[in-house]
Design a protein around this motif. Structure first.
Motif, PDB file in Angstrom:
ATOM      1  N   LEU A  47      41.581  39.127  55.208  1.00 60.01           N
ATOM      2  CA  LEU A  47      40.569  38.228  54.660  1.00 60.01           C
ATOM      3  C   LEU A  47      39.218  38.369  55.343  1.00 60.01           C
ATOM      4  N   LEU A  48      39.196  38.913  56.555  1.00 61.64           N
ATOM      5  CA  LEU A  48      37.923  39.107  57.238  1.00 61.64           C
ATOM      6  C   LEU A  48      37.120  40.256  56.619  1.00 61.64           C
ATOM      7  N   ALA A  49      37.783  41.099  55.835  1.00 60.23           N
ATOM      8  CA  ALA A  49      37.110  42.261  55.237  1.00 60.23           C
ATOM      9  C   ALA A  49      37.014  42.147  53.726  1.00 60.23           C
ATOM     10  N   ARG A  50      37.130  40.951  53.189  1.00 58.45           N
ATOM     11  CA  ARG A  50      37.166  40.784  51.730  1.00 58.45           C
ATOM     12  C   ARG A  50      35.812  41.104  51.092  1.00 58.45           C
ATOM     13  N   LEU A  51      35.880  41.761  49.918  1.00 59.21           N
ATOM     14  CA  LEU A  51      34.724  42.085  49.080  1.00 59.21           C
ATOM     15  C   LEU A  51      33.649  42.872  49.824  1.00 59.21           C
ATOM     16  N   LYS A  52      34.080  43.787  50.683  1.00 63.89           N
ATOM     17  CA  LYS A  52      33.132  44.681  51.361  1.00 63.89           C
ATOM     18  C   LYS A  52      32.723  45.793  50.397  1.00 63.89           C
ATOM     19  N   PRO A  53      31.436  46.153  50.356  1.00 61.08           N
ATOM     20  CA  PRO A  53      31.004  47.253  49.470  1.00 61.08           C
ATOM     21  C   PRO A  53      31.482  48.598  49.997  1.00 61.08           C
ATOM     22  N   PRO A  54      31.412  49.640  49.177  1.00 62.06           N
ATOM     23  CA  PRO A  54      31.806  50.971  49.650  1.00 62.06           C
ATOM     24  C   PRO A  54      31.065  51.366  50.916  1.00 62.06           C
ATOM     25  N   SER A  55      31.809  51.968  51.851  1.00 67.01           N
ATOM     26  CA  SER A  55      31.240  52.369  53.140  1.00 67.01           C
ATOM     27  C   SER A  55      32.076  53.501  53.704  1.00 67.01           C
ATOM     28  N   ALA A  56      31.703  53.960  54.888  1.00 67.32           N
ATOM     29  CA  ALA A  56      32.461  55.028  55.539  1.00 67.32           C
ATOM     30  C   ALA A  56      33.872  54.564  55.874  1.00 67.32           C
ATOM     31  N   TRP A  59      35.961  53.695  51.455  1.00 65.21           N
ATOM     32  CA  TRP A  59      35.202  54.544  50.540  1.00 65.21           C
ATOM     33  C   TRP A  59      34.883  53.865  49.221  1.00 65.21           C
ATOM     34  N   LEU A  60      35.792  53.037  48.733  1.00 70.62           N
ATOM     35  CA  LEU A  60      35.575  52.347  47.454  1.00 70.62           C
ATOM     36  C   LEU A  60      35.492  50.838  47.640  1.00 70.62           C
ATOM     37  N   GLY A  61      35.225  50.402  48.854  1.00 75.25           N
ATOM     38  CA  GLY A  61      35.095  48.981  49.130  1.00 75.25           C
ATOM     39  C   GLY A  61      36.439  48.295  49.281  1.00 75.25           C
ATOM     40  N   THR A  62      36.415  46.973  49.358  1.00 75.94           N
ATOM     41  CA  THR A  62      37.638  46.175  49.467  1.00 75.94           C
ATOM     42  C   THR A  62      37.648  45.121  48.360  1.00 75.94           C
ATOM     43  N   ASP A  63      38.827  44.580  48.092  1.00 71.21           N
ATOM     44  CA  ASP A  63      38.951  43.590  47.021  1.00 71.21           C
ATOM     45  C   ASP A  63      38.872  42.173  47.570  1.00 71.21           C
ATOM     46  N   GLU A  64      39.213  41.199  46.728  1.00 71.40           N
ATOM     47  CA  GLU A  64      39.069  39.794  47.105  1.00 71.40           C
ATOM     48  C   GLU A  64      40.031  39.367  48.212  1.00 71.40           C
ATOM     49  N   TRP A  65      41.039  40.191  48.489  1.00 76.53           N
ATOM     50  CA  TRP A  65      41.974  39.899  49.574  1.00 76.53           C
ATOM     51  C   TRP A  65      41.751  40.806  50.780  1.00 76.53           C
ATOM     52  N   LEU A 234      42.196  46.225  37.359  1.00 76.23           N
ATOM     53  CA  LEU A 234      41.153  45.834  36.406  1.00 76.23           C
ATOM     54  C   LEU A 234      41.222  44.342  36.109  1.00 76.23           C
ATOM     55  N   ALA A 235      42.437  43.836  35.919  1.00 77.31           N
ATOM     56  CA  ALA A 235      42.589  42.409  35.641  1.00 77.31           C
ATOM     57  C   ALA A 235      42.086  41.567  36.812  1.00 77.31           C
ATOM     58  N   ASP A 236      42.405  41.975  38.031  1.00 81.98           N
ATOM     59  CA  ASP A 236      41.982  41.216  39.217  1.00 81.98           C
ATOM     60  C   ASP A 236      40.465  41.236  39.404  1.00 81.98           C
ATOM     61  N   SER A 237      39.806  42.248  38.866  1.00 80.11           N
ATOM     62  CA  SER A 237      38.360  42.392  39.086  1.00 80.11           C
ATOM     63  C   SER A 237      37.529  41.522  38.159  1.00 80.11           C
ATOM     64  N   ALA A 244      31.083  42.083  42.878  1.00 79.72           N
ATOM     65  CA  ALA A 244      31.703  43.299  43.432  1.00 79.72           C
ATOM     66  C   ALA A 244      32.078  44.237  42.286  1.00 79.72           C
ATOM     67  N   PRO A 245      31.099  44.898  41.664  1.00 76.37           N
ATOM     68  CA  PRO A 245      31.391  45.746  40.491  1.00 76.37           C
ATOM     69  C   PRO A 245      32.305  46.918  40.792  1.00 76.37           C
TER      70      PRO A 245
END
Length: 281
Positions: A47-56, A59-65, A234-237, A244-245
């Protein structure tokens, strides 16, 4: 083996076969990696890393969890490919046997069987899959059973049409004259000559199943969470598209590119095996 290699070389001369082959290979590699290795655990929350954008780091970010989207994409590929492959295999084997037996032997049993096939074909595929899943429950096995039952009639129809035209050919008559049984003649002469059509429909079936599995997962009737699947991602997004596109872009592109690859490769197979299309590609 040399015949297979020569056929592959001839097929890969077609641009759509090369592009489709690359996309299918990428999908299969992703599915293999999803079973062997992922950068992060695709299920454990952070939960500390939720909805992070893509980064090193992600690579594709993180989700709501806080789960790594790239890891879940790889893991979802393995789920989607396994379900699609198992469904296509069952549908092709069972459908080909039904089509070959009803097309070659005919009779009242064949007419009854084809009436049942036509009745199943009358139902929209997704509606029938939803009904079967309501019985078996939302799971990988339930999805495979539902989609197999949905697509068996289409395979049976195609194979039956081919066997009906083949059973009166000279080489089939020659097999009968030689004293071979009808079952032997069907299995060793009529059915093998329908292989080209079976390969083409099997390729198309893989793409149909991939899309149907994604649709079922999107509706919450596929593989249950926390297991990942492209449709489920896709449903979760949906609730985070504006914020967080990347949550929708990653699985959406994966599904689109995989379907494009399967369709392009299927078109190449059709063009190669269909004598009316060979000179048009």
């Amino acid at each position: 083996m040399s015949a297979v290699l020569n056929a592959a070389k001839i097929l890969l001369r077609r641009r759509n076969a090369r592009i489709g082959g690359v996309l299918i290979a990428a999908m299969l590699i992703a599915a293999l990696l999803g079973n062997i290795y992922t950068p992060y655990d695709p299920i454990i929350n952070d939960l500390l890393a939720r909805l992070k954008p893509p980064s090193a780091a992600h690579w594709l970010g993180t989700d709501e969890w806080g789960r790594d989207v790239f890891s879940r994409l790889l893991n979802g590929a393995s789920v989607s490919v396994l379900i699609s492959f198992a469904t296509a295999l069952i549908a092709v084997v069972v459908g080909a046997l039904i089509g070959a037996l009803t097309g070659y032997f005919g009779g009242w049993l064949a007419r009854i069987a084809m009436l049942l096939v036509d009745a199943l074909l009358a139902f929209p595929s997704l509606i029938m899959a939803l009904g079967v899943i309501a019985v078996f429950g939302a799971s990988s096995e339930g999805v495979i059973c539902a989609l197999s039952l949905t697509y068996i009639p289409a395979v049976a129809r195609v194979v039956r049409a081919n066997v009906l035209s083949l059973r009166e050919k000279e080489f089939v008559e020659a097999s009968r004259v030689m004293g071979n049984s009808e079952l032997y003649t069907m299995l060793h002469h009529a059915l093998p000559n329908a292989i080209a059509s079976i390969i083409v429909i099997a390729t198309a079936l893989f793409g149909w199943t991939l899309l149907a599995e994604s649709a079922l997962s999107f509706l919450g009737l596929g593989v249950p969470p926390p297991a990942s699947s492209w449709g489920g991602m896709l449903a979760d997004s949906r609730n985070y598209v504006g914020r967080a596109p990347w949550l929708a872009v990653a699985p959406g592109l994966a599904i689109s590119l995989s379907l494009l690859g399967v369709n392009l490769f299927g078109d190449a197979l059709r063009d190669e095996f269909d004598p009316h299309m060979k000179n048009l590609a």
